[in-house]
Write an enzyme that holds these catalytic residues in place. Structure first.
Site, short mmCIF file in Angstrom:
data_model
loop_
_atom_site.label_atom_id
_atom_site.label_comp_id
_atom_site.label_asym_id
_atom_site.label_seq_id
_atom_site.Cartn_x
_atom_site.Cartn_y
_atom_site.Cartn_z
N ARG A 1 -45.37 -17.63 -31.06
CA ARG A 1 -45.52 -16.24 -30.66
C ARG A 1 -45.80 -15.42 -31.92
O ARG A 1 -45.41 -15.80 -33.03
CB ARG A 1 -44.25 -15.72 -29.99
CG ARG A 1 -43.84 -16.45 -28.72
CD ARG A 1 -42.57 -15.82 -28.16
NE ARG A 1 -42.16 -16.44 -26.89
CZ ARG A 1 -41.27 -17.43 -26.80
NH1 ARG A 1 -40.70 -17.92 -27.91
NH2 ARG A 1 -40.96 -17.93 -25.62
N LYS B 1 -37.43 -16.08 -28.39
CA LYS B 1 -36.80 -15.11 -27.50
C LYS B 1 -35.34 -15.49 -27.25
O LYS B 1 -35.00 -16.66 -27.21
CB LYS B 1 -37.55 -15.05 -26.16
CG LYS B 1 -38.90 -14.35 -26.25
CD LYS B 1 -39.52 -14.23 -24.87
CE LYS B 1 -40.83 -13.45 -24.92
NZ LYS B 1 -41.45 -13.33 -23.58
N HIS C 1 -51.80 -14.31 -28.60
CA HIS C 1 -51.19 -15.01 -27.48
C HIS C 1 -52.19 -15.94 -26.78
O HIS C 1 -51.79 -16.92 -26.15
CB HIS C 1 -50.61 -14.01 -26.48
CG HIS C 1 -49.25 -14.41 -25.97
ND1 HIS C 1 -48.15 -14.54 -26.79
CD2 HIS C 1 -48.82 -14.74 -24.72
CE1 HIS C 1 -47.11 -14.91 -26.07
NE2 HIS C 1 -47.50 -15.05 -24.81
N ARG D 1 -51.76 -19.17 -28.40
CA ARG D 1 -50.55 -19.85 -27.89
C ARG D 1 -50.84 -20.48 -26.53
O ARG D 1 -50.46 -21.63 -26.28
CB ARG D 1 -49.41 -18.84 -27.79
CG ARG D 1 -48.12 -19.37 -27.16
CD ARG D 1 -47.04 -18.30 -27.26
NE ARG D 1 -45.93 -18.51 -26.36
CZ ARG D 1 -44.88 -19.29 -26.61
NH1 ARG D 1 -44.80 -19.95 -27.76
NH2 ARG D 1 -43.89 -19.41 -25.75
N HIS E 1 -39.74 -22.18 -23.92
CA HIS E 1 -39.51 -21.55 -22.62
C HIS E 1 -38.12 -21.92 -22.11
O HIS E 1 -37.74 -23.10 -22.13
CB HIS E 1 -40.54 -22.01 -21.59
CG HIS E 1 -41.89 -21.40 -21.81
ND1 HIS E 1 -43.05 -21.94 -21.28
CD2 HIS E 1 -42.28 -20.29 -22.49
CE1 HIS E 1 -44.08 -21.18 -21.64
NE2 HIS E 1 -43.64 -20.18 -22.37
N TYR F 1 -49.27 -23.53 -16.83
CA TYR F 1 -50.30 -24.24 -17.58
C TYR F 1 -50.84 -25.45 -16.82
O TYR F 1 -51.90 -25.97 -17.15
CB TYR F 1 -49.78 -24.66 -18.96
CG TYR F 1 -49.48 -23.46 -19.82
CD1 TYR F 1 -50.51 -22.68 -20.35
CD2 TYR F 1 -48.18 -23.07 -20.07
CE1 TYR F 1 -50.24 -21.57 -21.11
CE2 TYR F 1 -47.90 -21.95 -20.83
CZ TYR F 1 -48.94 -21.21 -21.35
OH TYR F 1 -48.67 -20.09 -22.09
#
Length: 337
Positions: free
Chosen positions: A162, A193, A272, A275, A298, A307
């Site tokens: 990120r 995150k 992004h 990514r 994630h 994806y």
């Protein structure tokens, strides 16, 4: 009457149902809602009254099953989930008011929800475009900027970082560092995150690009007074600007966009997208959804599953381009039998 006509007409047309009119008077005069909001309520409640009339029930006799059928009809007619949610919100408020007036025992809209809007697929580059951008080299560019930007692109595409994780990287590991790259081990330590740390493999191309950047990085770095907090100095940041301070996310977006256009890509690229491209291309090659989830950091596998849709699109395009059966003409003779 269209929404534009209702909103701009000084005299909003009077609904035929007296209960609807009473409610509109309530929100207009007692709640003092804006004229545009009242106009929207007028349209939505007219729709409700029409549906009830066609179903042969009064507004006070409407049940959740009616509401669900009407929602399904709106959805099949092409109305968006967001549009349906707004209509339901208006209907819910109307029945809440009817309940306070003692006219209905329960709110038939209370537990009815609009269909979820389909999540848009993330934009990812083709493998050729991603490699073209990562391999791009402009001899005429400033060597210092060229080395820095090439290293950033390699980490974004090669590691799926990120942009916030990229800006947080330091040159060296320390207690204060949010992240760093261990070149000898070929891995990046990043803070993602939820303040979750993870290890990301750094490929040989990215290592080469980072070594090239580190060789020239300090050329423009101004002398900065020492600090008692380890890693707090501007010297700590891996990616810096001309003034020696840590690059911001906005600066990286601008540099990546500019570099993609210089590399000859048809559309500008943002970090992004690199990514997304990393995730899509790794999944195409490995089919390891759990592995891609860990690489991206994630928390839920459902976030990574998007994806698989990109992967299917890739397979569909490959089929259309290469499979003989994809190009058969319809309606013609089928040849000898």
């Amino acid at each position: 009457m269209t929404l534009h006509e209702v909103v701009n007409d000084p005299v909003v047309m009077t609904p035929c149902d007296p209960l609807v009119q009473r409610y509109l008077d309530h929100v207009r005069f007692e709640k003092r809602l804006a004229g545009r909001t009242v106009a929207l309520y007028t349209l939505d409640l007219e729709k409700l009254a029409t549906q009830a009339r066609q179903a042969g029930v009064s507004l006070t006799a409407v049940e959740p099953g009616h509401i669900r059928r009407w929602v399904a009809h709106m959805h099949s007619s092409g109305r968006s989930g967001r549009g349906i949610a707004l209509i339901l919100s208006g209907w819910r408020g109307f029945y809440r008011w009817l309940g306070r007036e003692g006219l209905v025992a329960s709110n038939p809209v209370l537990d009815v929800r609009a269909p979820k809007a389909a999540k848009p697929l993330p934009k990812a580059l083709s493998v050729d475009d991603a490699v073209q951008m990562a391999s791009f080299n402009a001899p005429g560019n400033d060597p210092w900027l060229e080395a820095r930007d090439a290293a950033m692109v390699e980490l974004l595409y090669g590691g799926g970082l990120r942009v916030a994780e990229l800006t947080g990287l330091d040159v060296q590991a320390s207690e204060a560092a949010r992240g760093w790259v261990d070149l000898s081990a070929g891995e990046a330590h990043v803070l993602g995150k939820g303040s979750k740390r993870r290890l990301v493999p750094v490929g040989a191309k990215a290592v080469q690009a980072l070594l090239a950047w580190l060789r020239v990085r300090d050329q423009v770095l101004p002398l900065v007074p020492g600090t008692s907090v380890p890693g707090a100095s501007p010297r700590a940041a891996l990616f810096i600007g001309r003034n020696g301070t840590r690059l911001t996310a906005q600066s990286i977006w601008q540099r990546v966009r500019q570099r993609s256009l210089q590399a000859g890509l048809a559309a500008p690229v943002h970090p992004h997208m690199l990514r997304h491209s990393f995730a899509s291309h790794v999944l195409q090659s490995s089919s390891d959804l759990r592995g891609v989830q860990e690489l991206l950091g994630h928390a839920n596998i459902s976030t990574t599953q998007i994806y698989t849709r990109l992967d299917f699109q890739h397979l569909a395009r490959a089929y259309d381009a290469a499979h003989p059966r994809a190009h058969l003409k319809t309606g013609g003779s089928g040849g000898s039998k």
